[in-house]
Design a protein around this motif. Structure first.
Motif, PDB file in Angstrom:
ATOM      1  N   HIS A  47      -9.740  12.646   5.350  1.00 54.78           N
ATOM      2  CA  HIS A  47     -11.082  13.054   5.796  1.00 54.78           C
ATOM      3  C   HIS A  47     -11.417  12.426   7.149  1.00 54.78           C
ATOM      4  N   ASN A  48     -11.121  11.148   7.285  1.00 47.84           N
ATOM      5  CA  ASN A  48     -11.428  10.436   8.529  1.00 47.84           C
ATOM      6  C   ASN A  48     -10.648  10.989   9.714  1.00 47.84           C
ATOM      7  N   ILE A  49      -9.414  11.382   9.471  1.00 44.75           N
ATOM      8  CA  ILE A  49      -8.581  11.957  10.533  1.00 44.75           C
ATOM      9  C   ILE A  49      -9.215  13.229  11.089  1.00 44.75           C
ATOM     10  N   GLU A  50      -9.738  14.069  10.215  1.00 46.89           N
ATOM     11  CA  GLU A  50     -10.394  15.306  10.672  1.00 46.89           C
ATOM     12  C   GLU A  50     -11.625  14.988  11.518  1.00 46.89           C
ATOM     13  N   CYS A  51     -12.374  13.955  11.116  1.00 50.40           N
ATOM     14  CA  CYS A  51     -13.559  13.530  11.886  1.00 50.40           C
ATOM     15  C   CYS A  51     -13.146  13.028  13.275  1.00 50.40           C
ATOM     16  N   PHE A  52     -12.072  12.246  13.348  1.00 51.09           N
ATOM     17  CA  PHE A  52     -11.586  11.715  14.623  1.00 51.09           C
ATOM     18  C   PHE A  52     -11.199  12.841  15.570  1.00 51.09           C
ATOM     19  N   LYS A  53     -10.497  13.840  15.057  1.00 50.62           N
ATOM     20  CA  LYS A  53     -10.012  14.941  15.892  1.00 50.62           C
ATOM     21  C   LYS A  53     -11.170  15.627  16.615  1.00 50.62           C
ATOM     22  N   LYS A  54     -12.259  15.872  15.886  1.00 53.78           N
ATOM     23  CA  LYS A  54     -13.412  16.553  16.489  1.00 53.78           C
ATOM     24  C   LYS A  54     -14.016  15.707  17.611  1.00 53.78           C
ATOM     25  N   GLN A  55     -14.169  14.417  17.362  1.00 56.18           N
ATOM     26  CA  GLN A  55     -14.800  13.552  18.357  1.00 56.18           C
ATOM     27  C   GLN A  55     -13.931  13.387  19.604  1.00 56.18           C
ATOM     28  N   MET A  56     -12.626  13.319  19.416  1.00 58.91           N
ATOM     29  CA  MET A  56     -11.727  13.080  20.546  1.00 58.91           C
ATOM     30  C   MET A  56     -11.681  14.253  21.514  1.00 58.91           C
ATOM     31  N   SER A  57     -11.964  15.457  21.022  1.00 58.43           N
ATOM     32  CA  SER A  57     -11.889  16.635  21.890  1.00 58.43           C
ATOM     33  C   SER A  57     -12.945  16.592  22.993  1.00 58.43           C
ATOM     34  N   ARG A  58     -13.933  15.710  22.903  1.00 63.27           N
ATOM     35  CA  ARG A  58     -14.909  15.539  23.991  1.00 63.27           C
ATOM     36  C   ARG A  58     -14.283  14.806  25.179  1.00 63.27           C
ATOM     37  N   PHE A  59     -13.240  14.041  24.909  1.00 67.40           N
ATOM     38  CA  PHE A  59     -12.638  13.210  25.956  1.00 67.40           C
ATOM     39  C   PHE A  59     -11.282  13.727  26.419  1.00 67.40           C
ATOM     40  N   ILE A  60     -10.547  14.352  25.493  1.00 71.67           N
ATOM     41  CA  ILE A  60      -9.158  14.732  25.766  1.00 71.67           C
ATOM     42  C   ILE A  60      -9.014  16.250  25.665  1.00 71.67           C
ATOM     43  N   ASP A  61      -8.284  16.842  26.613  1.00 77.40           N
ATOM     44  CA  ASP A  61      -8.021  18.282  26.610  1.00 77.40           C
ATOM     45  C   ASP A  61      -6.726  18.543  25.837  1.00 77.40           C
TER      46      ASP A  61
END
Length: 406
Positions: A96-110
Motif C-alpha cells: 500500500h505504501n509503495i503505491e502512495c510513494f509512486k503518486k507523490q514522486m511523479s510531482r518531482f520525477i518524469d
C-alpha cells in the motif's frame, strides 16, 4: 555548468566515494543512478525531500534515475541512526505504501518514455536462496569492516540483531542487481546511508571489477544542527491529508532567519543569484524571503493552486486581508454552537487530547474570536459567530482555525 557544479553550489553534496572520478563522469557522460526509499509509512515526508530534489536536478541534466522502492528491505528495516529495532511491517502494508510513494514522486520525477525507472527490490530479495547469497555476496564482506560502520554504532548498548546486520548486505545486493539489469553505476542518498552505500560500491568493484560510485546529500537540518521537519503533530508529511497545504506553507513561512538560504537552495529551483539576494535581506525584510520560500516549496509539493490558497489564507490572517476561505476549517453542526470549546476542538483534532487543551488554556494560548480563553469549561454560544456563521480560533501564536456552522 555540469550537474556536479549545480549540486555543489546549492549545497547538496556531503560525501563522495571517488570525488575526482565522479566530477569528471558527471561533466562528460550521462549515467544511470538510483536512490532507495523504504516504504515505512503511507507518505513521503520532508526528510525525503532533499533526495527527491537531488534526483530531479540529476534528471534535468540528462541523467537517468531509478527510484528503488524497498518492498524487500522494508521487511527488515534499516538500523541506521536508530536506537532500537524497527517495527516489522506486513507485506500488505508495504505494498500500500509503495503505491502512495509512486503518486507523490511523479510531482518531482518524469517517468514518461523511460526517462526514469521504478523498481521494487521485493522482486529479487524475497526469492533469494540464502546459501547462494552467502556464496555470491557474503564472501565479499568483512565482518570486521562492517562492525566499524557508523550505521551500527548507536545499537551496541541495546544489541544489534543479526536480522538487522543483514541490511547492509541487502542494500549492497540491490546496487549490484541494478548494475546488472540497468547499467546503474551510482547510488545517491542521505548522509546517514554512507556506510551502506559504500558497501555497495565496494561489492560491485570487487565482484565485477567495474567502476561504481556513491554520493551522499546532507540531511535537512537547522543552522544549529537540529533535524528539520518536525511539527507539534509529528513529521511534516508530503501528503495533503496528513499535513495540510496550509500547515505545510506555514512551516516554511516560520523557519528561522538563519535557515532561509539553506532551504531556498535545497528545496526550490530558484536561481542561486536570487537565493542569495533573498537570503541577504535583513530584519523585517527577511519575511519576504520566507514568503517566497513557503510559496515555492508548497507549489512543488502540492501544486500551484494549493500554494496560492495557502498564501492567501496566510495573508488574510497575518497581512490584514479579509478572505479566510482557505484557512483550515472546522465544520460543526448547529447544535454544537453551545457545546464546550475543548470538546469541539478535541473532536476536530485541533488538540490531541482534552488534557493538552486544558494545558494550553492554562498558559493563555487559546484565543476565541478576540478573547483569550481562561476557563477550560467555557462553552461556545451563537453570539460569538459572525454573520456568515464563522468563528476564528487561534491556537498558540500562529495556528489559526475557522470554525464554521454547516
Amino acid at each position: 555548468m555540469s550537474v556536479f557544479d549545480v549540486l555543489s553550489e546549492r549545497g547538496f553534496i556531503k560525501q563522495m566515494s571517488h570525488e575526482n572520478e565522479i566530477k569528471e563522469l558527471l561533466e562528460k557522460e550521462k549515467i544511470t543512478f538510483y536512490i532507495g526509499f523504504d516504504p515505512t509509512a503511507d507518505s513521503l515526508h520532508v526528510g525525503h525531500f532533499i533526495a527527491l530534489m537531488m534526483m530531479s536536478h540529476m534528471q534535468r541534466a540528462g541523467h537517468r534515475p531509478i527510484v528503488l522502492l524497498g518492498g524487500g528491505t522494508g521487511m527488515v528495516g534499516d538500523p541506521s541512526g536508530k536506537d532500537e529495532m524497527r517495527k516489522m511491517l506486513t507485506p500488505e502494508f508495504i505494498a500500500h505504501n509503495i503505491e502512495c510513494f509512486k503518486k507523490q514522486m511523479s510531482r518531482f520525477i518524469d517517468f514518461s518514455d523511460g526517462k526514469a525507472i521504478i523498481a521494487n527490490n521485493a522482486d529479487w530479495l524475497l526469492n533469494l536462496n540464502y546459501v547462494n547469497l552467502l556464496r555470491e555476496v557474503g564472501v565479499h564482506f568483512s565482518v570486521n569492516r562492517m562492525l566499524t560502520a557508523e550505521c551500527f554504532k548507536k545499537r551496541w548498548e541495546k544489541g544489534l540483531t543479526f536480522f538487522e546486520f543483514n541490511y547492509m548486505i541487502m542494500q549492497s545486493y540491490d546496487f549490484w542487481k541494478l548494475h546488472q539489469d540497468y547499467g546503474c553505476i551510482m547510488e545517491l542518498g542521505g548522509d546517514d546511508q554512507w556506510s551502506n552505500m559504500l558497501a555497495g560500491v565496494e561489492l560491485i568493484r570487487r565482484k565485477e571489477q567495474k567502476p561504481a560510485y556513491c554520493m551522499t546529500c546532507k540531511l535537512l537540518t537547522t543552522s544549529d544542527g537540529r533535524k528539520m521537519g518536525k511539527t507539534e503533530k509529528g513529521a511534516l508529511w508530503l501528503d495533503a491529508e496528513k499535513t495540510s497545504p496550509y500547515d505545510f506553507y506555514q512551516y516554511w513561512r516560520n523557519v528561522d532567519d538563519g535557515d532561509v538560504e539553506n532551504c531556498l537552495s535545497l528545496l526550490t529551483y530558484l536561481p542561486m543569484d536570487e537565493v542569495r539576494r533573498l537570503a541577504s535581506l535583513k530584519d523585517a525584510a527577511i519575511n519576504e524571503a520566507k514568503k517566497v520560500l513557503a510559496y515555492e516549496v508548497t507549489k512543488l509539493v502540492h501544486g500551484e493552486e494549493e500554494a496560492r490558497k495557502a498564501q492567501e489564507a496566510a495573508e488574510a490572517l497575518f497581512g490584514g486581508g479579509v478572505n479566510l476561505d482557505n484557512v483550515p476549517t472546522i465544520e460543526i453542526a448547529a447544535e454544537q454552537m453551545s457545546a464546550k470549546v475543548i470538546d469541539v476542538l478535541t473532536a476536530a483534532k485541533v488538540f490531541s487530547s482534552k488534557r493538552e487543551a486544558r494545558q494550553m488554556i492554562a498558559q493563555g494560548g487559546l484565543t476565541v474570536k478576540d478573547a483569550v480563553l481562561s476557563d477550560p469549561e467555557a462553552t461556545l454560544n451563537p453570539g460569538l459567530f459572525d454573520a456568515d456563521k464563522s468563528l476564528l480560533i487561534r491556537k498558540g501564536k500562529k495556528k489559526y482555525f475557522r470554525m464554521l456552522v454547516k
